[in-house]
Design an enzyme around this catalytic site. Structure first.
Site: not given
Ligand code: FEO
Length: 402
Positions: A28, A82, A84, A86, A148, A167, A195, A228
């Protein structure tokens, strides 16, 4: 099930079952030049539990890794830290395929999964601090709102002193290795900082609150397993210390000179400003936007004390590349910067006025009026640019030392 995939053992109970995305170059708007991983974890407890998932394109990889250690139909619980995509992209689909008994998320996470997937699947909302028995071990959930997204939470496996941190403490870095001690220290710091700057910087006050909540909990963190990048097993305190510094927006005697140029005049000004900064003892990084990405600029200003912006005027505006970076940086809400604007022009010279207004809007304290040069800088103009660099260096030295 794809047999080429293997899980990686993290502890006797926990296995990494995520995916490596070697090809990702844009997350993004953040340039992920080293790819990323979508980490998911399997807890082999009496209640077999999957923590987080992957993008839909990596569903087979996730399922293949799960199948390498346990028959996927044995998964009892799925935890979504989370929502999101991903991490949640294939989560409900996988939960349905393995007929998981229950899915857990924070209250906001349960609502976000519904809003994303419009699925009738029930998701159990857990409270901050709630515990979940997995039979022979226990998870605790802690809300970490805005680290996040509003839904973000972390899960702690007591028996292994292991934090599934979603995250937080992550980085976009694709590697064949799974652990921090297998990756060079400079690369860990570089990618973790990049990051943080691009993902978490605007949420720094929430990050500080989440850190305080975790440290005040009295829990020990032997392993931190983010969603990640590498798993922190050698010294998790190291990344916690970095987050304490970054969330406090601590700055140093460093400056970023960010500019674009049309016919080379603004570039000559930027180089003169940089010379002044370096002569004054400041560590300086010039970022010509012809070759520097907005996310590299964000990483530079994570702990720099000064931001200097240069742009030529084009049709009454700043250069579009500079506008792009400014729009992005404004959203990241850096605090405590000093700076200045400079630029060349042919007719009206409006760009520096726009730059100064943007710096004001970002709360950057401008130490001098913008320097404007018509067409091509003279030696005197370049001397003024050098003096601007020296002035900023002097301020930074007083604030942060040599
Ligand atoms: Fe890695 Fe906020 O998702």
């Amino acid at each position: 099930m794809a047999e080429q995939y293997s899980a990686v053992k993290v502890t006797d109970r926990v296995h990494w079952v995520g995916a490596v995305d070697w090809a990702l170059r844009n997350f993004h708007g953040y340039a992920t030049s080293r790819g990323t991983t979508y980490n998911a974890y399997l807890i082999l407890a009496e209640k077999v539990t999957l923590v987080d998932a992957t993008k839909p394109a990596y569903r087979d990889e996730l399922m293949g890794r799960i199948a390498s250690v346990v028959e996927p139909g044995r998964i009892d619980y799925v935890v979504s830290n989370h929502s999101e995509m991903d991490h949640s992209g294939c989560l409900l689909d996988v939960a349905a395929a393995v007929r998981a008994e229950k899915i857990f998320a924070s209250r906001q996470g349960a609502a976000a999964l519904k809003a994303h997937f419009h699925s009738p699947t029930e998701v159990a909302a857990v409270q901050d601090g709630q515990e979940l028995s997995l039979g022979d071990c226990k998870l605790s959930f802690f809300e970490t709102r805005m680290c996040h997204w509003p839904d973000s939470m972390v899960s702690y496996l007591h028996e292994d002193e292991l934090l599934f941190s979603q995250d937080a403490f992550g980085m976009h870095l694709a590697t064949g290795e799974r652990y921090d001690d297998q990756v060079p220290d400079w690369l860990l710091l570089h990618e973790a900082a990049k990051y943080y700057a691009n993902i978490l910087l605007p949420m720094s006050s929430f990050v500080a609150r989440a850190l305080a909540k975790l440290t005040d909990s009295g829990l020990s963190f032997r392993v931190i397993a983010p969603d990640h990048g590498p798993i922190w097993r050698s010294d998790p305190g190291r990344v916690i210390g970095w987050y304490a510094r970054w969330s406090g927006q601590e700055r140093a005697n460093r400056a970023a000179v960010v500019y674009d140029t049309m016919w080379g005049s603004t570039e000559r000004m930027a180089r003169a400003v940089g010379e002044g900064l370096a002569s004054g003892g400041t560590a300086v990084q010039l970022l010509p936007l012809d070759g520097s990405h907005r996310s590299d600029v964000a990483a530079e200003i994570l702990d720099a004390g000064a931001l200097l912006l240069g742009s030529p005027t084009i049709n009454g505006q700043m250069f579009p590349t500079v506008a792009d970076v400014l729009c992005y940086l404004k959203g990241l809400k850096p605090k405590g910067l000093i700076g200045a604007a400079f630029g060349s022009y042919g007719w009206g010279g409006e760009a520096t006025k726009h730059l100064a207004a943007a710096l004001d809007e970002m709360g950057v304290e401008q130490v001098a009026d913008p320097i404007r040069v018509k067409y091509v800088p003279t030696d005197e103009d370049l001397g003024n640019c050098r003096r601007l660099g020296l002035l900023i260096a002097d301020r930074l030295k007083k604030a942060y030392g040599e």
